[in-house]
Design an enzyme around this catalytic site. Structure first.
Site, PDB file in Angstrom:
ATOM      1  N   SER A  27     -58.421  -7.930  -1.661  1.00  0.00           N
ATOM      2  CA  SER A  27     -58.089  -6.554  -1.949  1.00  0.00           C
ATOM      3  C   SER A  27     -56.927  -6.011  -1.115  1.00  0.00           C
ATOM      4  O   SER A  27     -56.331  -5.010  -1.498  1.00  0.00           O
ATOM      5  CB  SER A  27     -59.313  -5.663  -1.707  1.00  0.00           C
ATOM      6  OG  SER A  27     -59.653  -5.613  -0.332  1.00  0.00           O
ATOM      7  N   SER A  62     -60.732 -10.740   1.448  1.00  0.00           N
ATOM      8  CA  SER A  62     -59.689  -9.746   1.163  1.00  0.00           C
ATOM      9  C   SER A  62     -58.539  -9.688   2.159  1.00  0.00           C
ATOM     10  O   SER A  62     -57.557  -9.004   1.911  1.00  0.00           O
ATOM     11  CB  SER A  62     -60.313  -8.352   1.062  1.00  0.00           C
ATOM     12  OG  SER A  62     -60.932  -8.183  -0.181  1.00  0.00           O
ATOM     13  N   LYS A  95     -53.792   0.006   5.582  1.00  0.00           N
ATOM     14  CA  LYS A  95     -54.515  -0.067   4.307  1.00  0.00           C
ATOM     15  C   LYS A  95     -55.177   1.274   4.012  1.00  0.00           C
ATOM     16  O   LYS A  95     -55.693   1.927   4.926  1.00  0.00           O
ATOM     17  CB  LYS A  95     -55.556  -1.195   4.395  1.00  0.00           C
ATOM     18  CG  LYS A  95     -56.249  -1.530   3.082  1.00  0.00           C
ATOM     19  CD  LYS A  95     -57.225  -2.705   3.226  1.00  0.00           C
ATOM     20  CE  LYS A  95     -57.883  -3.085   1.909  1.00  0.00           C
ATOM     21  NZ  LYS A  95     -58.814  -4.217   2.024  1.00  0.00           N
TER      22      LYS A  95
END
Lengths: 496, 95
Positions: A159, A183, A79
């Site tokens: 997210s 998330s 990420k």
């Protein structure tokens, strides 16, 4: 040879160890898959092909010498929130334009120490603020899943939308992700992947771009429960660089996966039964519980009375912490800089241009609830309510409950650019209604695919555990995983 | 409690975010939607409840008061949009 990208992380690791194939072959297969898919899915914002092949070559040497680590040669996606030395790290934001960290986050360093290979950096909501991956400066990620008979693009959740989409579309063997209010677990549920939000303090936050420091935790997104256990084993561990990292032994999570649920006391909280919740979610929940019962778990109705206040309290605490954490982005030390006549104008113009709308909105809410005259009414009250939320969980665990099972999300994946979500920020926030309590109480949670809705879209269940008892979560999730006799593979429509 | 246009301008100033005048009213509506949503927290009786300060029962670790890092001026200023001799450059702040 069969498609190496289709193998689970566990199978890949074992095959690499037995030298059935090389890390170079696997890494190349993934890089080719990314090249063919990324223009359609937008999961990666930076592909680090050269680094990946170099790491794979080093892994192949170690594997040949029999000195490989627990994840030797396994290609992973990272990420964009994790600092990776000399490699694109912008938290999905414009304001960190061109930022190249001079250091490596502890979690990624742990993965490289154990032999993993970095494929690239994954798309995400800007500063991890969002539930649909639509707030990214790099544009939305497209969910590999579509409703049956439809070609409408759906969100992968957020997210960690890039992480979930990349894992679901076989663009990495597993991905790092972070979870502040859901998330990891919400995108996992939207993409039929497994997502683990560990206990607060289990994974070091050092080198992870901060959103809300008292809530943020790193965890894995993978295709199977065992994969998640293996990856968390490498990510977790005490780190003196994070003052909230807990000095506690990391158990062998993978060893706990198949220990079953016989005799476990599973709590079923009545507050998670929402008005207007789709029938399918309720049915999925009941089915999941029946699988656990069939394997010898005891089901108990429980009450977590402050559940409904978790989301509103979160929308005070998280923006408050964010407004403080994001104060550092000012156009002086790194990233974007928009000139101004004086320093205040430099700050104001840089932050107006560099932050997207959702981030600006949250920074402003945070600034407001911390401002003179409002601190007690908003922030302090929210922190008191956080105490009550945590107490709810402590009470049921003290009464002998071992784990709690709930739906992961109140719906399946929705469309990109859906108008009612865009018009009303609170509608979007409601995505996290089942997951946010876990962050507020610092507990571990896992989302595991459990079924599909009428349109064929995946739905997930969430298991919530006691602090530092991720092992029970893996055991419960594994029973759900092997009880649902369902294929969780999206149609490969994205291959160009 | 709800925010008006002046309050929005004041918050933006505190947050150091430049606002175009045309965006003020829209933002006021959005912020009020969020503040309206959190209003329900007032239903909860919090008498005698301590605000949470740490989600895990822990005492912050202490370490010996020693210099353990430093001398990284170049690495720290390497990402600055404008720097000179490892100093961050900003518009003049002192007359």
């Amino acid at each position: 040879m069969s498609d190496l990208t289709r193998l689970s992380l566990t199978r890949l690791r074992d095959g690499l160890k037995k030298r059935e194939f090389s890390s170079r072959e696997v890494t190349t297969a993934y890089l080719d898959a990314i090249k063919a898919a990324n223009s359609a899915l937008n999961a990666y914002i930076e592909v680090t092909g050269e680094i990946a092949l170099k790491m794979a070559a080093a892994s192949d040497e170690k594997l040949a010498a029999g000195t490989g680590g627990p994840l030797e040669g396994v290609p992973l996606g990272i990420k964009d929130l994790f600092a990776t030395k000399g490699v694109h790290t912008q938290a999905g934001s414009h304001i960190l334009d061109g930022f190249l960290p001079g250091y490596e986050s502890t979690v990624t360093a742990n993965l490289w120490r154990d032999g993993a290979v970095m494929l690239g950096k994954l798309n995400m909501d800007e500063f991890a603020m969002g539930s649909s991956n639509e707030t990214s400066f790099y544009g939305p990620v497209v969910n590999p899943w579509r409703a049956s008979g439809s070609n409408k693009d759906l969100v992968p959740g957020g997210s960690s939308g890039g992480s979930a989409a990349a894992v679901a579309a076989w663009l990495c063997a597993g991905a790092t992700a972070t979870d502040t209010g859901g998330s990891i677990r919400q995108p996992a549920a939207f993409t039929a992947t497994v997502g683990v939000k560990p206990t607060y303090g289990r994974c070091s936050r050092w080198g992870i771009v901060a959103f809300a420091s008292s809530l943020d935790q790193a965890g894995p997104i993978t295709r199977t429960v065992t994969d998640a256990a293996l990856m968390l084993n490498s990510m977790a561990g005490f780190d003196p660089n994070d003052s909230t990292s807990t000095e506690i032994e990391v158990p062998d999570f993978a060893a706990a996966v198949d220990r079953g649920v016989r005799g476990l006391r599973i709590g079923v909280p009545k507050e998670y039964r929402l008005d207007g919740m789709p029938e399918e979610i309720e049915a999925l929940w009941q089915e999941g519980l029946s699988w656990l019962k069939a394997e010898g778990a005891e089901l108990h109705d429980i009450s977590l009375p402050h559940t409904k206040y978790a989301l509103p309290a979160y929308y005070i605490i998280a923006p408050a912490e964010a407004s403080s954490n994001l104060a550092r982005y000012d156009g002086v030390k790194y990233g974007l800089r928009v000139p101004g006549a004086d320093i205040t104008e430099l700050y104001e113009k840089t932050r107006a241009k560099g932050f997207g709308h959702e981030v600006q909105r949250r920074v402003m809410i945070g600034t407001y609830v911390l401002s003179a005259g409002y601190y007690d009414a908003y922030y302090k009250r929210a922190q008191r309510i956080r105490t009550l939320i945590k107490r709810d969980f402590e009470t049921v665990f003290a009464d002998g409950i071992d784990a709690i099972v709930t739906p992961a999300t109140p719906s399946a994946a929705f469309g990109i650019g859906e108008k009612d979500m865009a018009a009303d920020p609170v509608k979007m926030y409601l995505n996290d209604i089942f997951t946010v309590t876990v962050n507020m109480a610092g507990l571990p949670g896992i989302a595991v695919p459990a079924g599909r809705d009428g349109a064929g879209l995946p739905l997930g269940l969430q298991i919530i555990g006691k602090p530092f008892d991720e092992e029970t979560l893996f055991a419960v999730a594994r029973v759900i995983e092997r009880s649902q006799a369902m294929e969780f593979e999206p149609e490969k429509w994205w291959q160009s | 409690m709800s925010v008006d246009a002046d309050t929005v301008r004041r918050i933006a100033r505190l947050a150091r975010i430049h606002l175009d005048e045309g965006d003020v009213d829209g933002l006021a509506v959005e912020l009020n939607t969020i503040l309206g949503f959190v209003e329900q927290l007032n239903e909860v009786d919090v008498t005698g409840v301590a605000p949470m300060t740490s989600v895990t029962p822990m005492v912050l670790r202490q370490r010996p008061d020693e210099v353990t890092a430093g001398g990284h001026a170049q690495a720290i200023s390497a990402n600055a949009p404008i720097s000179e001799d490892n100093f961050f450059m900003v518009p003049k702040v002192v007359e």
